[in-house]
Scaffold this motif. Structure first.
Motif, short mmCIF file in Angstrom:
data_model
loop_
_atom_site.label_atom_id
_atom_site.label_comp_id
_atom_site.label_asym_id
_atom_site.label_seq_id
_atom_site.Cartn_x
_atom_site.Cartn_y
_atom_site.Cartn_z
N ALA A 54 0.84 -1.19 0.00
CA ALA A 54 0.00 0.00 0.00
C ALA A 54 0.88 1.25 0.00
O ALA A 54 1.97 1.25 0.55
N PHE A 120 -6.58 3.55 4.05
CA PHE A 120 -6.85 2.46 4.98
C PHE A 120 -8.34 2.31 5.35
O PHE A 120 -8.86 1.20 5.33
N ILE A 134 -0.02 -6.05 5.38
CA ILE A 134 0.04 -4.81 4.61
C ILE A 134 1.40 -4.15 4.85
O ILE A 134 1.79 -3.94 6.01
N TYR A 136 3.20 -0.66 4.04
CA TYR A 136 2.88 0.69 3.56
C TYR A 136 4.16 1.50 3.43
O TYR A 136 4.99 1.51 4.34
N HIS A 185 -4.10 10.02 4.30
CA HIS A 185 -3.68 8.73 3.74
C HIS A 185 -2.55 8.15 4.59
O HIS A 185 -2.61 6.99 5.02
N TYR A 189 -2.70 4.67 7.74
CA TYR A 189 -1.84 3.48 7.84
C TYR A 189 -0.87 3.58 9.02
O TYR A 189 -0.54 2.58 9.66
N TRP A 190 -0.43 4.80 9.31
CA TRP A 190 0.49 5.00 10.44
C TRP A 190 -0.16 4.56 11.76
O TRP A 190 0.42 3.79 12.54
N GLU A 192 -2.69 2.58 12.22
CA GLU A 192 -2.96 1.15 12.26
C GLU A 192 -1.68 0.36 12.50
O GLU A 192 -1.69 -0.69 13.16
N SER A 193 -0.56 0.86 11.99
CA SER A 193 0.73 0.18 12.22
C SER A 193 1.11 0.22 13.70
O SER A 193 1.77 -0.69 14.21
N VAL A 200 0.31 -4.31 9.95
CA VAL A 200 0.77 -3.23 9.06
C VAL A 200 2.21 -2.86 9.39
O VAL A 200 2.53 -2.52 10.53
N PHE A 202 4.94 -0.07 8.53
CA PHE A 202 5.01 1.29 7.99
C PHE A 202 6.46 1.62 7.65
O PHE A 202 7.33 1.56 8.52
#
Length: 307
Positions: A54, A120, A134, A136, A185, A189-190, A192-193, A200, A202
């Motif tokens: 991602a 995400f 994932i 990212y 964006h 993801y940050w 969630e990591s 995830v 990152f």
């Protein structure tokens, strides 16, 4: 008819490469992709072994796809007779959203590798509910802007005119860019990591440039394909880094010509591959403005970039 009703209810802006961007599910989605994202959300069934690369566009996507593919498939192919020598990384790790369109090959061999630019919060539930991984990758927003401005101008569709850098910069600062706002964006993801580090990983483009060996080992361990001591002694990591390097990929015939994703020349995926190229384009006022936006948007999240 359903698609037209959806579009008529959404805010619309001029895109950088595509005439119309719509504010769909809180991100600026190209009009051509809304149906595909909808289908992706409703129909995609993730598997525990799936891997998703991602990224926000122009952040090192091509590079990370090549690295992930090489890591996962290193027992299957010799470095000297490798699919990356004859296929573009975007063909080996296809974007997941268009797989229902019919002109993108759906991976069948597990682990399946896919690419995505979807933010995400808009990923299908099936990805969230299984043990898929994932990775990212993001990039300093200064360099992301310059790379995006140059790239989108090369692939822009009729009847779009060239965006002057000042125009593009104002749109970027407002978050109006394909798959933007860029800050939300990255933050999606940050966060969630941090919450699910086993789900995830990152990465920053700059960290991968600074210490590729460490980061490639980190990616392999996260994906469940760690390097053995014997592989390390035999310099398998270094071989993968070289195979996937910007210089190697840019000079391959397969990446010098031809079209991918129906409209993008392969050669446009390889420009400079440098960090801090933004210094050649930014005025002091632009630097000040973007710095303030980053401070405001990233705040206390813990996500930061060297300027």
């Amino acid at each position: 008819m359903e698609d037209e009703l959806i579009l008529s209810s959404l805010s619309k802006e001029r895109g950088w490469a595509i005439p119309d961007l719509y504010l769909f599910q809180q991100f600026w989605c190209p009009s051509t992709l809304i149906k595909e994202v909808n289908n992706f959300q409703k129909q995609f069934q993730a598997k525990d072994s799936d891997i998703f690369v991602a990224s926000f566009p122009k952040s090192g996507t091509t590079w990370l796809k090549a690295i992930a593919f090489a890591i996962v498939n290193r027992q299957c192919f010799s470095i000297h007779n490798h699919p990356l020598l004859t296929s573009n990384p975007h063909q080996l790790v296809p974007p997941v959203e268009p797989v229902y369109r019919g002109d993108v090959d759906f991976p069948t061999i597990e682990p399946r590798l896919f690419g995505t630019h979807t933010p995400f919060p808009s990923l299908p539930n099936s990805i969230m509910e299984c043990n898929s991984k994932i990775i990212y990758i993001c990039r300093n927003p200064f360099d992301t802007f310059v790379s995006s401005w140059i790239y989108y101008d090369k692939i822009k569709r009729e009847p779009l005119t060239t965006l002057k850098i000042e125009e593009a910069f104002e749109m970027y600062c407002d978050g109006i860019i394909e798959f933007g706002p860029w800050w939300s964006h990255m933050l999606g993801y940050w966060k969630e990591s941090l919450a699910k580090p086993d789900k995830v990983l990152f990465l920053k483009y700059e960290d991968l440039k600074d210490d590729a060996n460490f980061q490639v080992k980190r990616i392999a361990e996260f994906l469940g394909f760690p390097f053995t001591q014997e592989e390390e002694n035999n310099q398998v990591i270094e071989s993968i880094i070289k195979l996937c390097s910007f210089e190697e990929m840019k000079n391959l015939e397969v990446n010098k010509s031809g079209i991918i994703h129906r409209f993008a020349d392969k050669k446009y995926y390889f420009r400079k591959g440098e960090t801090r190229d933004w210094l050649n384009y930014f005025s002091p006022s632009m630097t000040e403005k973007l710095t303030k936006i980053m401070e405001e948007k990233f705040g206390e999240s813990g996500l930061s970039f060297m300027i």
